[in-house]
Design a protein around this motif. Sequence first.
Motif, mmCIF file in Angstrom:
data_model
loop_
_atom_site.group_PDB
_atom_site.id
_atom_site.type_symbol
_atom_site.label_atom_id
_atom_site.label_comp_id
_atom_site.label_asym_id
_atom_site.label_seq_id
_atom_site.Cartn_x
_atom_site.Cartn_y
_atom_site.Cartn_z
ATOM 1 N N LYS A 160 0.824 -1.221 0.000
ATOM 2 C CA LYS A 160 0.000 0.000 0.000
ATOM 3 C C LYS A 160 0.852 1.261 0.000
ATOM 4 O O LYS A 160 1.998 1.268 0.456
ATOM 5 C CB LYS A 160 -0.977 -0.019 1.178
ATOM 6 N N LYS A 161 0.240 2.332 -0.538
ATOM 7 C CA LYS A 161 0.871 3.656 -0.513
ATOM 8 C C LYS A 161 0.035 4.529 0.414
ATOM 9 O O LYS A 161 -1.024 4.101 0.881
ATOM 10 C CB LYS A 161 0.881 4.255 -1.913
ATOM 11 N N ALA A 162 0.497 5.769 0.630
ATOM 12 C CA ALA A 162 -0.202 6.661 1.570
ATOM 13 C C ALA A 162 -1.667 6.859 1.172
ATOM 14 O O ALA A 162 -2.547 6.955 2.019
ATOM 15 C CB ALA A 162 0.521 7.995 1.640
ATOM 16 N N ASP A 163 -1.940 6.900 -0.159
ATOM 17 C CA ASP A 163 -3.323 7.188 -0.589
ATOM 18 C C ASP A 163 -4.098 5.922 -0.987
ATOM 19 O O ASP A 163 -5.152 6.003 -1.611
ATOM 20 C CB ASP A 163 -3.312 8.195 -1.748
ATOM 21 N N SER A 164 -3.584 4.748 -0.627
ATOM 22 C CA SER A 164 -4.308 3.505 -0.959
ATOM 23 C C SER A 164 -5.561 3.390 -0.096
ATOM 24 O O SER A 164 -5.619 3.898 1.018
ATOM 25 C CB SER A 164 -3.430 2.279 -0.705
ATOM 26 N N LEU A 165 -6.519 2.632 -0.622
ATOM 27 C CA LEU A 165 -7.796 2.485 0.071
ATOM 28 C C LEU A 165 -8.104 0.986 0.214
ATOM 29 O O LEU A 165 -8.653 0.385 -0.707
ATOM 30 C CB LEU A 165 -8.867 3.162 -0.784
ATOM 31 N N GLY A 180 -7.391 3.820 -6.243
ATOM 32 C CA GLY A 180 -6.438 3.441 -5.193
ATOM 33 C C GLY A 180 -6.864 2.256 -4.347
ATOM 34 O O GLY A 180 -6.187 1.898 -3.377
ATOM 35 N N GLU A 181 -7.977 1.614 -4.719
ATOM 36 C CA GLU A 181 -8.445 0.498 -3.892
ATOM 37 C C GLU A 181 -7.464 -0.664 -3.900
ATOM 38 O O GLU A 181 -6.834 -0.938 -4.923
ATOM 39 C CB GLU A 181 -9.780 -0.044 -4.443
#
Length: 247
Positions: A160-165, A180-181
Motif C-alpha cells: 500500500k501507498k499513503a493514498d491507498s484504500l 487506489g483500492e
Amino acid sequence: MKKLLISGAKGRMGQMIASQAAGHGFTVVGGIDRAERLDGDFPIVRDFSRVEADADALIDFSAPMMLGSLLAYAIGHNLPCVLGTTGYTEAEMEALSAAARRIPLFYSPNMSLGIYVLKQLAKQAAQMLPGFDIEIVEKHHNQKADSPSGTALALLDAVKKADSLPVFGREGKTAKRAPGEIGVHAVRGGTVAGDHEVGYYGDHEVITLSHHAQDRGVFAAGALRAATWLLDKPAGLYSMQDMMENK
Ligand SMILES: NC(=O)c1ccc[n+]([C@@H]2O[C@H](COP(=O)([O-])OP(=O)(O)OC[C@H]3O[C@@H](n4cnc5c(N)ncnc54)[C@H](O)[C@@H]3O)[C@@H](O)[C@H]2O)c1
C-alpha cells in the motif's frame, strides 16, 4: 538441548512444534493449553500460573486472549518468546511492544521463509507497476478463526501507498472500483494450510505472485529457527526481516 515451553500445546501448530523441537536442539519441558494433560511426553497445564518447569524459550501458537498472561509470565521469568498467534488487536500489539522493552520477543503472523520473500517481491512489484489495480486473496482451512489472515494484512502493508484504500470484501458496494483500492479477500474451506496471492491487474495484462504452504510444518520450522536465533538477543521486538537480515 535448550528447554522449550509451548503455549497452545494441544493445537495444530503446538503439536507440530513439539514434533519438530528435537530436530532444532530443543527439548519440550512443558505446555500450556485449555485441557490439562499430565501423562504425556511433557506436562500440559491449563494456565501460566501452573507452569513448574524452567525454560530457555517459549513458542506460542494459541489465541490472542492468552497474550496478557503469557507476557506477564515471560517478563517474570525473563523468557525469550516467539509469538505466532494472529488476530491481535491494536491494543494487544501495543502490549506486545511494551513487553519487548523488557524481554526479547519475536513476532510474525507468518513464519515461512517463502512468505518473507513474497512480501519483498510484492512490494517491489507494486513500485514497478504504478496504476495497476492490486487485489490480495488468501485461502485457509475451515477452522481458522480470524480473517483476513495476518499474512494478508502484512502483504497489504507491503504494497500500500499513503493514498491507498483497502477494501475488505465488496459486499454492498454499488460504485465501481476506485483507482487506489486494494481489495483483500478471504476464502475458507477444507484443510488448506495457507495460500496467499497478490494480483496486479493492468490494461490487458495481469501479474500474480503467490505462495502455497503445503504443510504447517513449514511454520513450525520457522518458529523453531526464530527461537534459536532469539536466545542470545537483548530485549526488543524482532521480525522475520530482522532474522533474515540477521540484525
Ligand atoms: N505465524 C504463523 O506462521 C502461523 C501459522 C499457523 C497458524 N498461526 C496462528 O496460530 C494460532 C493457532 O493456530 P492453530 O491452527 O494451531 O490453532 P488451534 O486452534 O489448533 O490451536 C490453538 C490452541 O490454543 C489453545 N488455546 C486457545 N486459547 C487458549 C486459552 N485462553 N488458554 C489456554 N489454551 C488456549 C487451544 O485450546 C488450542 O489447543 C492462530 O492464531 C493461527 O492463526 C500462525
